[in-house]
Design a protein around this motif. Structure first.
Motif, PDB file in Angstrom:
ATOM      1  N   LEU A  96      99.239 -51.904 125.603  1.00 59.89           N
ATOM      2  CA  LEU A  96      99.119 -51.186 124.335  1.00 59.89           C
ATOM      3  C   LEU A  96      98.559 -49.782 124.553  1.00 59.89           C
ATOM      4  O   LEU A  96      99.039 -48.817 123.952  1.00 59.89           O
ATOM      5  CB  LEU A  96      98.221 -51.960 123.361  1.00 59.89           C
ATOM      6  N   GLN A  97      97.570 -49.680 125.424  1.00 60.38           N
ATOM      7  CA  GLN A  97      96.993 -48.371 125.716  1.00 60.38           C
ATOM      8  C   GLN A  97      98.050 -47.443 126.322  1.00 60.38           C
ATOM      9  O   GLN A  97      98.095 -46.254 125.999  1.00 60.38           O
ATOM     10  CB  GLN A  97      95.796 -48.520 126.654  1.00 60.38           C
ATOM     11  N   ALA A  98      98.907 -47.977 127.161  1.00 64.53           N
ATOM     12  CA  ALA A  98      99.982 -47.180 127.760  1.00 64.53           C
ATOM     13  C   ALA A  98     100.957 -46.681 126.690  1.00 64.53           C
ATOM     14  O   ALA A  98     101.626 -45.663 126.891  1.00 64.53           O
ATOM     15  CB  ALA A  98     100.721 -48.005 128.812  1.00 64.53           C
ATOM     16  N   SER A 100     106.779 -51.013 117.949  1.00 63.32           N
ATOM     17  CA  SER A 100     108.196 -51.243 118.257  1.00 63.32           C
ATOM     18  C   SER A 100     109.106 -51.170 117.039  1.00 63.32           C
ATOM     19  O   SER A 100     110.326 -51.162 117.186  1.00 63.32           O
ATOM     20  CB  SER A 100     108.358 -52.621 118.912  1.00 63.32           C
ATOM     21  N   ASP A 101     108.547 -51.142 115.842  1.00 61.32           N
ATOM     22  CA  ASP A 101     109.358 -51.077 114.624  1.00 61.32           C
ATOM     23  C   ASP A 101     110.199 -49.799 114.689  1.00 61.32           C
ATOM     24  O   ASP A 101     109.651 -48.700 114.814  1.00 61.32           O
ATOM     25  CB  ASP A 101     108.447 -51.052 113.401  1.00 61.32           C
ATOM     26  N   PRO A 102     111.515 -49.921 114.613  1.00 65.52           N
ATOM     27  CA  PRO A 102     112.369 -48.726 114.746  1.00 65.52           C
ATOM     28  C   PRO A 102     112.074 -47.654 113.701  1.00 65.52           C
ATOM     29  O   PRO A 102     112.285 -46.467 113.949  1.00 65.52           O
ATOM     30  CB  PRO A 102     113.792 -49.266 114.603  1.00 65.52           C
ATOM     31  N   ARG A 103     111.545 -48.038 112.547  1.00 63.85           N
ATOM     32  CA  ARG A 103     111.214 -47.053 111.516  1.00 63.85           C
ATOM     33  C   ARG A 103     109.988 -46.235 111.898  1.00 63.85           C
ATOM     34  O   ARG A 103     109.831 -45.107 111.448  1.00 63.85           O
ATOM     35  CB  ARG A 103     110.963 -47.758 110.172  1.00 63.85           C
ATOM     36  N   LEU A 104     109.118 -46.805 112.724  1.00 63.83           N
ATOM     37  CA  LEU A 104     107.867 -46.144 113.086  1.00 63.83           C
ATOM     38  C   LEU A 104     107.857 -45.593 114.508  1.00 63.83           C
ATOM     39  O   LEU A 104     106.921 -44.897 114.889  1.00 63.83           O
ATOM     40  CB  LEU A 104     106.694 -47.132 112.942  1.00 63.83           C
ATOM     41  N   LYS A 105     108.886 -45.912 115.263  1.00 60.71           N
ATOM     42  CA  LYS A 105     108.922 -45.518 116.671  1.00 60.71           C
ATOM     43  C   LYS A 105     108.667 -44.017 116.830  1.00 60.71           C
ATOM     44  O   LYS A 105     109.348 -43.193 116.250  1.00 60.71           O
ATOM     45  CB  LYS A 105     110.264 -45.898 117.275  1.00 60.71           C
ATOM     46  N   GLY A 106     107.637 -43.697 117.610  1.00 63.84           N
ATOM     47  CA  GLY A 106     107.287 -42.313 117.861  1.00 63.84           C
ATOM     48  C   GLY A 106     106.588 -41.612 116.707  1.00 63.84           C
ATOM     49  O   GLY A 106     106.327 -40.423 116.770  1.00 63.84           O
ATOM     50  N   LYS A 107     106.268 -42.363 115.629  1.00 62.10           N
ATOM     51  CA  LYS A 107     105.664 -41.754 114.450  1.00 62.10           C
ATOM     52  C   LYS A 107     104.337 -42.399 114.066  1.00 62.10           C
ATOM     53  O   LYS A 107     103.779 -42.075 113.028  1.00 62.10           O
ATOM     54  CB  LYS A 107     106.621 -41.907 113.254  1.00 62.10           C
TER      55      LYS A 107
END
Length: 151
Positions: A100-102, A65-72
């Motif tokens: 979490l798996q989702a 959920s960290d906005p810096r890592l979202k999708g990365k």
């Protein structure tokens, strides 16, 4: 006279060094910048303690959920030793694990633990994967550049 000179030199050194180590205000600090396109982290649980398992699951969700890592960020969670209890059907973690798996987290159990503790795989969730050894997974992932996290 030599003693007075020594004390004077020590006081002068402290006076000069202190400003260098003075605490600065962190009001403008926003944390590290995630400038890479992709990050990889391996979390592991080797303990039966409920608080430890819950903290690990929460930490993983926080990272995702960290906005810096979202999708990365790519995350794997591996259990071995006492950590296998996290994957027991009779346990309390199914909802959190499925969530979490989702979100893309890979869930894996150590096959050595299963064999050594004579654990019937039918008592574990059928949505988890298996690795030959938890320690082997840590070693391989670590050498492949993954960050290893053990909350």
């Amino acid at each position: 006279m030599k003693i007075v000179l020594k004390y004077f030199l020590v006081l002068a050194a402290v006076a000069l060094v202190k400003p260098v180590f003075a605490q600065k205000s962190d009001a403008g600090f926003t944390g590290a910048v995630a400038d890479k396109a992709h990050y990889k982290a391996l979390y592991f649980v080797d303990d039966t303690a409920s608080a430890k398992i819950k903290m690990t699951l929460r930490n993983i969700d926080n990272a995702i959920s960290d906005p810096r890592l979202k999708g990365k960020v790519e995350i794997e969670l591996v259990a071995f030793a006492g950590g296998y209890t996290m994957f027991l059907k009779s346990g309390q973690y199914e909802k959190a694990l499925r969530a979490l798996q989702a979100k893309g987290v890979v869930l894996a159990e150590c096959s050595n633990t299963i064999r050594e503790r004579n654990i019937d795989k039918s008592t574990l969730f059928d949505f988890i994967g298996y690795v030959p050894s938890g320690n082997g997974e840590i070693i391989i992932r670590g050498n492949d550049g993954w960050t290893i996290v053990h909350p």
